[in-house]
Structure formats: C-alpha cells, structure tokens
Design a protein around this motif. Structure first.
Motif, PDB file in Angstrom:
ATOM      1  N   MET A   4       0.762  -1.475   0.315  1.00 41.14           N
ATOM      2  CA  MET A   4      -0.086   0.455   0.012  1.00 41.14           C
ATOM      3  C   MET A   4       0.453   1.075   0.228  1.00 41.14           C
ATOM      4  SD  MET A   4      -2.617  -1.314   2.811  1.00 41.14           S
ATOM      5  CE  MET A   4      -3.490  -2.760   2.548  1.00 41.14           C
TER       6      MET A   4
ATOM      7  N   ILE B 144       1.312   4.050  -3.430  1.00 46.08           N
ATOM      8  CA  ILE B 144       1.337   5.648  -2.946  1.00 46.08           C
ATOM      9  C   ILE B 144       2.921   5.986  -3.813  1.00 46.08           C
ATOM     10  CG2 ILE B 144       1.110   7.711  -1.590  1.00 46.08           C
ATOM     11  CD1 ILE B 144      -0.808   5.538   0.051  1.00 46.08           C
TER      12      ILE B 144
ATOM     13  N   GLN C 158       3.680   6.399  -7.814  1.00 43.63           N
ATOM     14  CA  GLN C 158       3.088   7.582  -8.215  1.00 43.63           C
ATOM     15  C   GLN C 158       3.656   8.647  -9.225  1.00 43.63           C
ATOM     16  OE1 GLN C 158       0.743   9.778  -4.950  1.00 43.63           O
ATOM     17  NE2 GLN C 158      -1.211   7.645  -5.007  1.00 43.63           N
TER      18      GLN C 158
ATOM     19  N   LYS D  69       3.864  13.810  -0.997  1.00 44.53           N
ATOM     20  CA  LYS D  69       3.225  11.885  -0.666  1.00 44.53           C
ATOM     21  C   LYS D  69       3.445  12.006   1.225  1.00 44.53           C
ATOM     22  CE  LYS D  69       5.059  10.783  -5.177  1.00 44.53           C
ATOM     23  NZ  LYS D  69       6.383   9.519  -5.290  1.00 44.53           N
TER      24      LYS D  69
ATOM     25  N   ARG E  63      -0.522  12.474   1.497  1.00 44.62           N
ATOM     26  CA  ARG E  63      -0.764  11.253   0.733  1.00 44.62           C
ATOM     27  C   ARG E  63      -0.502  10.284   2.003  1.00 44.62           C
ATOM     28  NH1 ARG E  63      -0.522  12.364  -5.750  1.00 44.62           N
ATOM     29  NH2 ARG E  63      -1.218  13.734  -5.724  1.00 44.62           N
TER      30      ARG E  63
ATOM     31  N   TYR F 113      -4.005   7.495   3.841  1.00 41.06           N
ATOM     32  CA  TYR F 113      -4.361   6.682   3.323  1.00 41.06           C
ATOM     33  C   TYR F 113      -4.365   6.027   5.162  1.00 41.06           C
ATOM     34  CZ  TYR F 113      -4.159   1.835   1.958  1.00 41.06           C
ATOM     35  OH  TYR F 113      -4.899   0.248   2.007  1.00 41.06           O
TER      36      TYR F 113
ATOM     37  N   TYR G 184      -6.872   3.727   6.513  1.00 45.89           N
ATOM     38  CA  TYR G 184      -6.740   2.840   6.768  1.00 45.89           C
ATOM     39  C   TYR G 184      -7.176   1.942   8.210  1.00 45.89           C
ATOM     40  CZ  TYR G 184      -4.106  -1.929   6.450  1.00 45.89           C
ATOM     41  OH  TYR G 184      -3.240  -3.275   6.043  1.00 45.89           O
TER      42      TYR G 184
ATOM     43  N   LEU H   4     -11.569   3.410  -1.540  1.00 49.76           N
ATOM     44  CA  LEU H   4     -10.167   3.967  -1.890  1.00 49.76           C
ATOM     45  C   LEU H   4      -9.805   4.723  -2.223  1.00 49.76           C
ATOM     46  CD1 LEU H   4      -8.670  -0.012  -3.150  1.00 49.76           C
ATOM     47  CD2 LEU H   4      -7.474   1.283  -0.842  1.00 49.76           C
TER      48      LEU H   4
ATOM     49  N   VAL I 170      -5.375   8.658  -3.509  1.00 50.18           N
ATOM     50  CA  VAL I 170      -5.256   7.849  -3.953  1.00 50.18           C
ATOM     51  C   VAL I 170      -6.598   7.564  -5.232  1.00 50.18           C
ATOM     52  CG1 VAL I 170      -6.194   5.591  -3.848  1.00 50.18           C
ATOM     53  CG2 VAL I 170      -5.478   6.327  -1.851  1.00 50.18           C
TER      54      VAL I 170
ATOM     55  N   THR J 117      -4.001   3.839  -8.063  1.00 47.13           N
ATOM     56  CA  THR J 117      -3.143   3.615  -7.118  1.00 47.13           C
ATOM     57  C   THR J 117      -3.982   2.303  -6.328  1.00 47.13           C
ATOM     58  OG1 THR J 117      -2.419   5.532  -7.017  1.00 47.13           O
ATOM     59  CG2 THR J 117      -2.416   3.970  -4.939  1.00 47.13           C
ATOM     60  N   ALA J 118      -5.139   3.250  -6.366  1.00 43.67           N
ATOM     61  CA  ALA J 118      -6.454   1.910  -5.530  1.00 43.67           C
ATOM     62  C   ALA J 118      -5.836   0.570  -5.855  1.00 43.67           C
ATOM     63  CB  ALA J 118      -8.354   2.694  -6.484  1.00 43.67           C
TER      64      ALA J 118
ATOM     65  N   ILE K 134      -3.524  -1.536  -5.173  1.00 41.61           N
ATOM     66  CA  ILE K 134      -3.762  -1.558  -3.741  1.00 41.61           C
ATOM     67  C   ILE K 134      -4.565  -3.510  -4.042  1.00 41.61           C
ATOM     68  CG2 ILE K 134      -4.908  -0.884  -1.369  1.00 41.61           C
ATOM     69  CD1 ILE K 134      -3.628   1.841  -2.036  1.00 41.61           C
TER      70      ILE K 134
END
Length: 221
Positions: free
Chosen positions: A30, A34, A37, A83, A86, A90, A94, A115, A121, A125-126, A129
């Motif tokens: 996960m 991210i 990217q 990031k 991000r 996330y 989570y 997600l 995301v 990216t989703a 994951i």
DNA sequence: ACCCAGGGTCATA
DNA sequence: TATGACCATGGG
C-alpha cells in the motif's frame, strides 16, 4: 488473431513468471503504491528502506510525529511533501477501518470506492492496492497498457480509465475462478511494465516502438 | 541539457 | 468535460 490472451501468452513465454511487487507485507504494498506515483520504483525502494530503517513502516508510526520528518524519509521518492500527506490520509482511513479485519469483508466494488475516497489515491493506485495487497480481481490500467492495446488497434486509446478497465476485465478469461483471475491479472500487469521498461526507455523509442508494431512478440498472428 | 518514471489534485474555462 | 500547473528526486 490477436486477443488479450494471446498477448499474455507471448509475454509470459518470453519473460517468464514475473516476480513482482516485492514486499514483506500488504501494508508495504500500500505504501509503495502511493510512493510510486509517477516515480521510478528504484527511488521508491530507497524511501521504503528509510521507513524500515527508522521503524516507520506502520500506520501508527506514519500518523504520529512531525510530518516534516516523515517527508524527509520519503525524499528519494520525489514529491515528498505531498506524498507525506497522502500516506497520512491513507493511514488515517486504513486504521479507522480496523485495517484488514473489516476491509477483508467488504465487497470489491465497495472497497474500491472507499479507496478512491482517500485524497491522494486515484484509480491506478487504488487498483494496485486492490490487486496486490487485497488480492481482488481488478486489472490495473497504466500508460503502458493503454499504449500497447492502442498500438495493436484493439482500443481507440482515448477511453477513460474506468472504460478501459471494464473492457479488459469483461473481455478476458471470463471462464476462470476468481483466484486464477487474480493471479493472471497480477502477472499480466507486471509483464506489461516489464516489457515497456525493456523496450521503451525513451519516448523516442516508444513512438517507434519496435515492440508494439514490429516486435516479434506481438506481430505474428 | 533533456526526458521520464509502476499518478493525482486542484484551479480554471 | 477537459486542459494546464504543480508536485520533485534520480537515472538514462
């Protein structure tokens, strides 16, 4: 006749079974999804190594402390400030969902929507994951995938992300079990990226891509 | 020096 | 809905 499946067979025959997305845990996948990217994986590895080194590769560790310190760990992967945010977004989601426990009970479509609700995301990216961390039968569409199928004349190329994903999923191996489908999707996406890396180092190479139009792996049949 | 990488968000028209 | 600006390091 060229089909999604014949392309897969050629890639698999040529490159073999891909050893892809190396990670010690789903959470590491996960984080990598991210961090990667618009970034070379080699740089992501350095950032992940930093997080491991400082024992920050957990949701709690990422969420606590100074965000500037987190960003410093992410430096090699680029876009480190955004990031860091991000990753926190996330992890916030989570951890709030009880991590894998409740999430593993969710329907794939619902989990995907969840997600996508996390800022930072997006669809690719989703799907990374979903496929590589949650083992869900979702195919990842990236720029390479779009380019390859477009060059082969199987798609127009300007379709939206969702349209392409559904096109792929609905036209490929509808007669296999979900477990097999996950396995194939994992391999297929990996093989596409491997193939692109092997032949499309520069944009000039891509535009004349010997792999797509002339390459022996795709033209015979 | 230029190009790009295992993308996504936000402001603008 | 659809572009454009922006994020930023590291390797070819």
């Amino acid at each position: 006749m060229t089909t999604i499946h014949t392309i897969y067979k050629k890639l698999f025959t040529y490159y073999g079974e891909p050893q892809w997305w190396p990670a010690d845990s789903p959470f590491e996948v996960m984080v990598g999804a991210i961090l990667t990217q618009n970034t070379a994986w080699q740089n992501v590895e350095k950032a992940i190594a930093n997080l491991k080194q400082s024992k920050m590769l957990t949701p709690d560790a990422i969420l606590k402390g100074d965000i500037g310190e987190l960003a410093a760990q992410l430096k090699p992967s680029g876009y480190f400030n955004i990031k860091a945010k991000r990753l926190r977004n996330y992890c916030d989601w989570y951890r709030g969902q009880g991590e894998q426990k409740e999430l593993s009970e969710l329907d794939t479509a619902i989990l995907r929507t969840e997600l996508l609700s996390v800022n930072g995301v997006g669809p690719e990216t989703a799907d990374d994951i979903l496929l590589y961390a949650f083992n869900r039968p979702v195919f990842v569409i990236d720029a390479y995938t779009r380019r390859i199928f477009s060059r082969l004349g199987m798609i127009a190329g300007d379709e939206g992300y969702e349209a392409l994903r559904l096109w792929f999923e609905n036209h490929y191996q509808t007669d296999v079990s979900e477990v097999e489908r996950v396995e194939i999707y994992r391999h297929y996406h990996a093989l596409i990226v491997m193939h692109a890396k092997a032949h499309c180092r520069k944009k000039a190479d891509c535009d004349l891509c010997p792999v797509i139009k002339k390459c022996r792996h795709f033209t015979s049949e």
